[in-house]
Scaffold this active site. Sequence first.
Site, short mmCIF file in Angstrom:
data_model
loop_
_atom_site.label_atom_id
_atom_site.label_comp_id
_atom_site.label_asym_id
_atom_site.label_seq_id
_atom_site.Cartn_x
_atom_site.Cartn_y
_atom_site.Cartn_z
N SER A 450 0.82 -1.22 0.00
CA SER A 450 0.00 0.00 0.00
C SER A 450 0.85 1.26 0.00
O SER A 450 0.67 2.15 -0.84
CB SER A 450 -0.94 0.00 1.21
OG SER A 450 -0.21 0.08 2.43
N ASP A 451 1.79 1.37 0.95
CA ASP A 451 2.55 2.61 1.05
C ASP A 451 3.57 2.74 -0.08
O ASP A 451 3.88 3.85 -0.51
CB ASP A 451 3.20 2.76 2.42
CG ASP A 451 4.03 1.57 2.84
OD1 ASP A 451 4.02 0.56 2.13
OD2 ASP A 451 4.70 1.65 3.89
N CYS A 452 4.08 1.62 -0.58
CA CYS A 452 4.99 1.68 -1.73
C CYS A 452 4.25 2.20 -2.96
O CYS A 452 4.79 3.02 -3.72
CB CYS A 452 5.58 0.30 -2.01
SG CYS A 452 6.60 -0.33 -0.67
N GLU A 527 1.65 5.06 9.09
CA GLU A 527 2.52 5.32 7.95
C GLU A 527 1.83 4.98 6.63
O GLU A 527 1.83 5.77 5.69
CB GLU A 527 3.81 4.52 8.08
CG GLU A 527 4.77 4.74 6.92
CD GLU A 527 5.59 3.51 6.61
OE1 GLU A 527 6.77 3.53 6.91
OE2 GLU A 527 5.04 2.54 6.06
#
Length: 719
Positions: A450-452, A527
């Site tokens: 998700s964050d990548c 995050e």
Amino acid sequence: MIYGYTEKELEKTDPDGWRLIVEDTGRQRWKYLKTEEERRERPQTYMEKYFLGKNMDLPEQPAAKTPIESARKGFSFYKHLQTSDGNWACEYGGVMFLLPGLIIAMYISKIEFPDEMRIEVIRYLVNHANPEDGGWGIHIEGKSTVFGTALNYVVLRILGLGPDHPVTMKARIRLNELGGAIGCPQWGKFWLAVLNCYGWEGINPILPEFWMLPEWLPIHPSRWWVHTRAVYLPMGYIYGEKFTAPVDPLIESLREELYTQPYSSINFSKHRNTTSPVDVYVPHTRFLRVINSILTFYHTIFRFSWIKDMASKYAYKLIEYENKNTDFLCIGPVNFSIHILAVYWKEGPDSYAFKSHKERMADFLWISKKGMMMNGTNGVQLWDTSFAVQALVESGLAEDPEFKDHMIKALDFLDKCQIQKNCDDQQKCYRHRRKGAWPFSTRQQGYTVSDCTAEALKAVLLLQNLKSFPKRVSYDRLKDSVDVILSLQNKDGGFASYELIRGPSWLEFINPAEVFGDIMIEHSYPECTTAAVTALCYFRSLCSHYRGPEINKSVKNAIQFIKESQRPDGSWYESWAICFTYATMFALESLSCVKDFYENSFHSRRACDFLVNKQEEDGGWSEGYQSCTDGIWTRHPTGSQVVQTAWACIGLMYANYPDETPIKRGINLIMSRQQPNGEWKQEAIEGVFNKNCMISYPNYKFNFTIKALGMYSKRYGNI
């Protein structure tokens, strides 16, 4: 001095021989050139010299007088660490239970150990042994444990150190003090069992039958966190078949060296739940003990051969899916090493699958000035490149003539790294959609994160929004990325790591691993949520007509999650880096996207007050890894860290903190730590996973310091 040896006296390879082979897909492998002719034909780059701890022979520059000069000077150094395909490589090490899995798998499957690998793995383990007691922990900064000491002792013995060597003798003394290998946690017991140094009857059942349960059951493995199910899939396959290495002289010797009593006298069935107190992070619950008793009864009495065969066949089919969908990289090094054994025992050493895994081993190995380690994945290529781009754009340096070509190369890499195809049989192998996603490392590894995805989308948008930059990633592909992000929002408004939360929270009560926390299901993280919020908000500002109402709703719910997960002291807890400082920086960035700042937001104000109250006398910030393990803010014993300081300054600037003074003091500390050649030296370990294991992110000392310096310059000008 290590056990009477100096670094010079340890056997080591010639650092002049190592080269990092980089492909345009982000793949990176170290190769040792043995002849002078080969070395002359391919001279070492600045990047390779840096990773090997050699003198880079870069010119020294005058001390920066302003933050923007410091940022420029920092990237003038950091640009030399960019690979030919545009990404930023680095070690992703610090975890001390990865090498044992690979070395044991290689030994059992008769894969030859190249001399340079043998020498450098030994050197790495000796360099990272506890200097006081000679053992190893779960990570390089941790206390000695049975898990780390027993398995790394085995590695040294496999690679040729005798039982009377000073290093192995001291490690064995420490292992005996801890009660011997009988107290290994479950994952350690598994590796010792496949090596025939522990009895299978001494391991709580890891049954492949779980995969045959109805998928609607909350306990079905498809509802577990993706890393957990990826490890327990091949582990269960091997446990179900009781594969084990044939006894040889080394194994016979290890059987006696690892325990405090004769091997033949050990009743392993009585030690299923024996785990050394120094290793236990999450004790077995009563619920888990009941389940294990039921499974043991089933396994002993009612596990008919036809059930076993059916379960093993189904589990191996899922192993094949994992191999295919990751190009034999697997999601990470733990299941990668277990897959080596699974395909070796199922298909044989001449099979395509085994040869493919063998060829992929180099993707995980990294050479440093302290020896050879196994990385936590096949790299951090996409992740670190996204942050490098954002740092340069935030600093206003992306279009600088000295740096622009590096940013174009980075954009090219981001373009190539996006995943543009879903998995075959996506539902059958329990995978989330990935078309439009970005991975943590390379496209071939193939897992949506998700964050990548969000950080890469943001990096692409930031660069492609600059008029002088090419438009590598099409609008349709950007929309695919937004679709992926929106598909990952949980019911609580937050975003998890790889997938939606699939299982109930009570599954954490049956966590069998003992050394990790919160591994049974996905969890929403500040995050990951911030990454999604910032990417969606930036996309919305440029392309408001695509899924606008859904993006608005997603951002609103995500911000609500951020606010509700704030702790009473104003901080947030984070699970992917250390810890409250890191999470609070991201949370403040989220709040700034909806114009919640110090002056008008209760949540932002509390967060800023938390950060300012933790500032050190020298102007920096200091937080130790015990914050992650204990859930309580803990100061790092060595004092201020440049990475922690950058995170705190960035958070305060996102919040428009009204007093420049603490930010200025932090920026001054960052500038004071900069070296004459522009770099910052490595300090304490930065990352964490599963609450209890730390991992290195060495590029953070460039990505976030440069970003903090650039942000300060834009907001306040010169100091």
